[in-house]
Scaffold this motif. Sequence first.
Motif, PDB file in Angstrom:
ATOM      1  N   LYS B   2       0.837  -1.202   0.000  1.00 25.48           N
ATOM      2  CA  LYS B   2       0.000   0.000   0.000  1.00 25.48           C
ATOM      3  C   LYS B   2       0.873   1.253   0.000  1.00 25.48           C
ATOM      4  O   LYS B   2       1.904   1.291   0.679  1.00 25.48           O
ATOM      5  CB  LYS B   2      -0.890   0.006   1.242  1.00 25.48           C
ATOM      6  CG  LYS B   2      -2.019  -0.989   1.149  1.00 25.48           C
ATOM      7  CD  LYS B   2      -2.977  -0.862   2.309  1.00 25.48           C
ATOM      8  CE  LYS B   2      -2.620  -1.822   3.400  1.00 25.48           C
ATOM      9  NZ  LYS B   2      -3.673  -1.982   4.409  1.00 25.48           N
ATOM     10  N   ALA B  39      -9.592   0.638 -11.831  1.00 28.43           N
ATOM     11  CA  ALA B  39      -8.417  -0.245 -11.866  1.00 28.43           C
ATOM     12  C   ALA B  39      -8.344  -1.100 -10.608  1.00 28.43           C
ATOM     13  O   ALA B  39      -7.442  -1.928 -10.482  1.00 28.43           O
ATOM     14  CB  ALA B  39      -7.149   0.578 -12.030  1.00 28.43           C
ATOM     15  N   GLY B  40      -9.262  -0.880  -9.668  1.00 23.49           N
ATOM     16  CA  GLY B  40      -9.290  -1.699  -8.461  1.00 23.49           C
ATOM     17  C   GLY B  40      -8.182  -1.394  -7.484  1.00 23.49           C
ATOM     18  O   GLY B  40      -7.875  -2.214  -6.633  1.00 23.49           O
ATOM     19  N   LEU B  43      -7.990   2.382  -2.288  1.00 20.91           N
ATOM     20  CA  LEU B  43      -8.463   1.805  -1.024  1.00 20.91           C
ATOM     21  C   LEU B  43      -9.111   2.863  -0.136  1.00 20.91           C
ATOM     22  O   LEU B  43     -10.035   2.578   0.614  1.00 20.91           O
ATOM     23  CB  LEU B  43      -7.305   1.154  -0.276  1.00 20.91           C
ATOM     24  CG  LEU B  43      -6.555   0.062  -1.048  1.00 20.91           C
ATOM     25  CD1 LEU B  43      -5.458  -0.531  -0.188  1.00 20.91           C
ATOM     26  CD2 LEU B  43      -7.505  -1.040  -1.510  1.00 20.91           C
ATOM     27  N   SER B  87       1.327  -3.178  -6.899  1.00 25.15           N
ATOM     28  CA  SER B  87       2.287  -4.283  -6.816  1.00 25.15           C
ATOM     29  C   SER B  87       3.732  -3.804  -6.772  1.00 25.15           C
ATOM     30  O   SER B  87       4.624  -4.604  -6.552  1.00 25.15           O
ATOM     31  CB  SER B  87       2.090  -5.215  -8.009  1.00 25.15           C
ATOM     32  OG  SER B  87       2.382  -4.525  -9.200  1.00 25.15           O
ATOM     33  N   SER B  88       3.968  -2.516  -7.013  1.00 26.99           N
ATOM     34  CA  SER B  88       5.357  -2.045  -7.018  1.00 26.99           C
ATOM     35  C   SER B  88       5.401  -0.538  -6.771  1.00 26.99           C
ATOM     36  O   SER B  88       4.410   0.174  -6.928  1.00 26.99           O
ATOM     37  CB  SER B  88       6.022  -2.349  -8.363  1.00 26.99           C
ATOM     38  OG  SER B  88       5.421  -1.577  -9.387  1.00 26.99           O
ATOM     39  N   GLU B  90       6.998   1.452  -8.651  1.00 23.97           N
ATOM     40  CA  GLU B  90       6.832   2.098  -9.962  1.00 23.97           C
ATOM     41  C   GLU B  90       5.355   2.285 -10.298  1.00 23.97           C
ATOM     42  O   GLU B  90       4.978   3.265 -10.943  1.00 23.97           O
ATOM     43  CB  GLU B  90       7.516   1.262 -11.052  1.00 23.97           C
ATOM     44  CG  GLU B  90       9.024   1.305 -11.021  1.00 23.97           C
ATOM     45  CD  GLU B  90       9.639   0.482  -9.887  1.00 23.97           C
ATOM     46  OE1 GLU B  90       8.925  -0.375  -9.302  1.00 23.97           O
ATOM     47  OE2 GLU B  90      10.819   0.693  -9.575  1.00 23.97           O
ATOM     48  N   GLU B  91       4.527   1.315  -9.872  1.00 27.57           N
ATOM     49  CA  GLU B  91       3.098   1.440 -10.145  1.00 27.57           C
ATOM     50  C   GLU B  91       2.521   2.610  -9.342  1.00 27.57           C
ATOM     51  O   GLU B  91       1.704   3.380  -9.858  1.00 27.57           O
ATOM     52  CB  GLU B  91       2.392   0.134  -9.794  1.00 27.57           C
ATOM     53  CG  GLU B  91       1.092  -0.056 -10.537  1.00 27.57           C
ATOM     54  CD  GLU B  91       0.351  -1.318 -10.093  1.00 27.57           C
ATOM     55  OE1 GLU B  91       1.013  -2.334  -9.788  1.00 27.57           O
ATOM     56  OE2 GLU B  91      -0.879  -1.260 -10.033  1.00 27.57           O
ATOM     57  N   GLU B  94       3.499   5.692 -11.155  1.00 26.90           N
ATOM     58  CA  GLU B  94       2.694   5.893 -12.357  1.00 26.90           C
ATOM     59  C   GLU B  94       1.334   6.514 -11.998  1.00 26.90           C
ATOM     60  O   GLU B  94       0.878   7.461 -12.643  1.00 26.90           O
ATOM     61  CB  GLU B  94       2.518   4.535 -13.065  1.00 26.90           C
ATOM     62  CG  GLU B  94       1.694   4.565 -14.337  1.00 26.90           C
ATOM     63  CD  GLU B  94       2.381   5.280 -15.494  1.00 26.90           C
ATOM     64  OE1 GLU B  94       3.623   5.328 -15.533  1.00 26.90           O
ATOM     65  OE2 GLU B  94       1.636   5.805 -16.342  1.00 26.90           O
ATOM     66  N   TRP B  95       0.702   6.017 -10.942  1.00 27.38           N
ATOM     67  CA  TRP B  95      -0.588   6.595 -10.529  1.00 27.38           C
ATOM     68  C   TRP B  95      -0.402   8.018 -10.026  1.00 27.38           C
ATOM     69  O   TRP B  95      -1.205   8.901 -10.332  1.00 27.38           O
ATOM     70  CB  TRP B  95      -1.249   5.736  -9.451  1.00 27.38           C
ATOM     71  CG  TRP B  95      -1.899   4.502  -9.993  1.00 27.38           C
ATOM     72  CD1 TRP B  95      -1.523   3.209  -9.748  1.00 27.38           C
ATOM     73  CD2 TRP B  95      -3.016   4.431 -10.891  1.00 27.38           C
ATOM     74  NE1 TRP B  95      -2.339   2.346 -10.439  1.00 27.38           N
ATOM     75  CE2 TRP B  95      -3.259   3.054 -11.140  1.00 27.38           C
ATOM     76  CE3 TRP B  95      -3.831   5.393 -11.500  1.00 27.38           C
ATOM     77  CZ2 TRP B  95      -4.292   2.627 -11.986  1.00 27.38           C
ATOM     78  CZ3 TRP B  95      -4.865   4.966 -12.332  1.00 27.38           C
ATOM     79  CH2 TRP B  95      -5.079   3.602 -12.569  1.00 27.38           C
ATOM     80  N   ARG B  98      -0.219  10.681 -12.656  1.00 27.02           N
ATOM     81  CA  ARG B  98      -1.463  10.963 -13.381  1.00 27.02           C
ATOM     82  C   ARG B  98      -2.374  11.946 -12.643  1.00 27.02           C
ATOM     83  O   ARG B  98      -3.401  12.360 -13.179  1.00 27.02           O
ATOM     84  CB  ARG B  98      -2.232   9.663 -13.606  1.00 27.02           C
ATOM     85  CG  ARG B  98      -1.505   8.715 -14.518  1.00 27.02           C
ATOM     86  CD  ARG B  98      -2.274   7.444 -14.712  1.00 27.02           C
ATOM     87  NE  ARG B  98      -1.497   6.534 -15.545  1.00 27.02           N
ATOM     88  CZ  ARG B  98      -1.998   5.487 -16.178  1.00 27.02           C
ATOM     89  NH1 ARG B  98      -3.280   5.231 -16.069  1.00 27.02           N
ATOM     90  NH2 ARG B  98      -1.241   4.729 -16.920  1.00 27.02           N
TER      91      ARG B  98
END
Lengths: 435, 144
Positions: B2, B39-40, B43, B87-88, B90-91, B94-95, B98
């Motif tokens: 998280k 994108a699920g 949270l 999951s990472s 980097e993810e 990326e979010w 944006r």
Amino acid sequence: MSPDASGAVAPAHDADADRARRALAAVWRIESARIVATLTRFVGDVGQAEDLAQEAMLEALRQWPIDGVPRNGGAWLTAVAKRRAIDGWRRRERLDERYAAMARDLEEQERTASATFWDPDTIDDDVLRLVFVACHPVLSREAQIALTLRIVGGLSSEEIARAFLVPVATIQQRIVRAKKTLAAASVPFEVPEPQDYAERLGSVLSVLYLIFNEGYLPASGEQWVRPDVSGEALRLARVVAGLMPREPEAQSLVALMEFHAARFSTRVARDGTPIPLDQQDRTRWDRAQIERGRAALARADRIGRGRAAYGLQAAIAECHAIAPSAEDTDWARIVLLYEALGRIAPSPVVELNRAVAVAMATGPASALRLVDDLERDGRLAGYPGLPAVRGELLARLGRTNEARGELETAARLTGNERERAALLAKAAALPRSGR
Amino acid sequence: MKYMLIMRATDEGIAAYQDLDFNEVIAAMGAYNESMIKAGVLLAGEGLSDAKEGFVVDFDATPPVVTDGPYAEAKELFNGFWIIGVSSKEEAEEWAKRCPLGPGARLEVRRVNELEDFPQDNEWIQKEAKWREEAEGRLGAASE
């Protein structure tokens, strides 16, 4: 970084390559479903679309370390893949006006590529079509799981292999074969017809639940190095529930997974011994996650079509999740929910769980009668849970010698070393003087 | 894992924000939130009201001192957050990139601690393990 003495273009620095690779993995994780769905709409075939996406990924691995990570990686990958598709058509056939028009559209899209690259009117429907195709009944369960994780979930073959403890080559073969099977069966890129919808939806949801359980019920001691496959299944279930907001079972599956996942950190001791529900430390259950589960179940109920199999299981899990202790659980309600579940989805395992709830609600004697019926019925022969529950009930009735025999039988049947040790310890702790 | 995306803005950033069309701002933020829900990964997330309505509890003194309004020394105000499950790192990045923010705004991205992050030799963790062994011993005895 010194310039290459030969004067040739220096290979990208390892650190740049690594950063680009990680950024690409992140983009693929977020965008794979939309990329493959968009490409499938473009070329008409999921397998070919996935191949094109792979080629674009390889191109990204070459270019991103040198040119930097593009601002919109998903759009970049899609554009490269579409260009590859057009190049392929051009090679096979004479360039005609249709391809020229597609190429012009593509250039226009590339010029205007932004965060809102996807066509808002079609992208969600296309992703939903993709989900249904990945879980199509012409595919084996293993193939459905691998393809769903690959193209909808955006996992690499290596990640899927690690999650399922199988060689990478096995996963790659499953995906290749799945794509060929879809093509051979001419599976259309469509949401199922109304007469097939319920069954096909059931297939999608059970694929997601199988993936979730793969992480939830680790069969070996290696679970700590495995990727969070349950977390991924939960994320995909949220995606699917978002795509079909009017399907109570999709919302219910999210709820069920949230409730289970909220208890994750308390279900196994640090040495790997499973901790049963009544002994778990409830203060460590994830309250925020339980609330998300309750919200999902409330969404399912608001649709107003009642509860089916996932809805009833989620309702049972909710009873546990909100109870302050095992004793202070609404067992009478859980018994009712299991009765309903047993009628719409008959299963001897559900009957066994119902017996456990009956033991808590009204005592071990009436529960033992249910378990004895199950034993006579024979469908659970060889299932370690049956003698484990029977042994527990007998122990509570003071029939310790019989209880010991049942617990030892359960220990022989289980494939899980830790569980075996726990059952034997329980058997050994029973007094010898009993009946 | 998280991550928390913590939104901060300077006074200039907040002033610039107030020049924008409110409806457009809301629409852009709504689209951003929706993309994370779809994108699920979303949270939790909340926006905070004006810092002037808040107060600061300062523990430099005993008992702590309560002061109205934002922390006087703060150059950037904390005005909202999201928690995402990804999951990472980097993810998460990326979010974060944006997010529809402009000059004067920043997102600080921090990983949320999970149970494994706590040292296993910690006194309280050990106490808990011991307590559990005892509890299991008791339950074993209770079935006799």
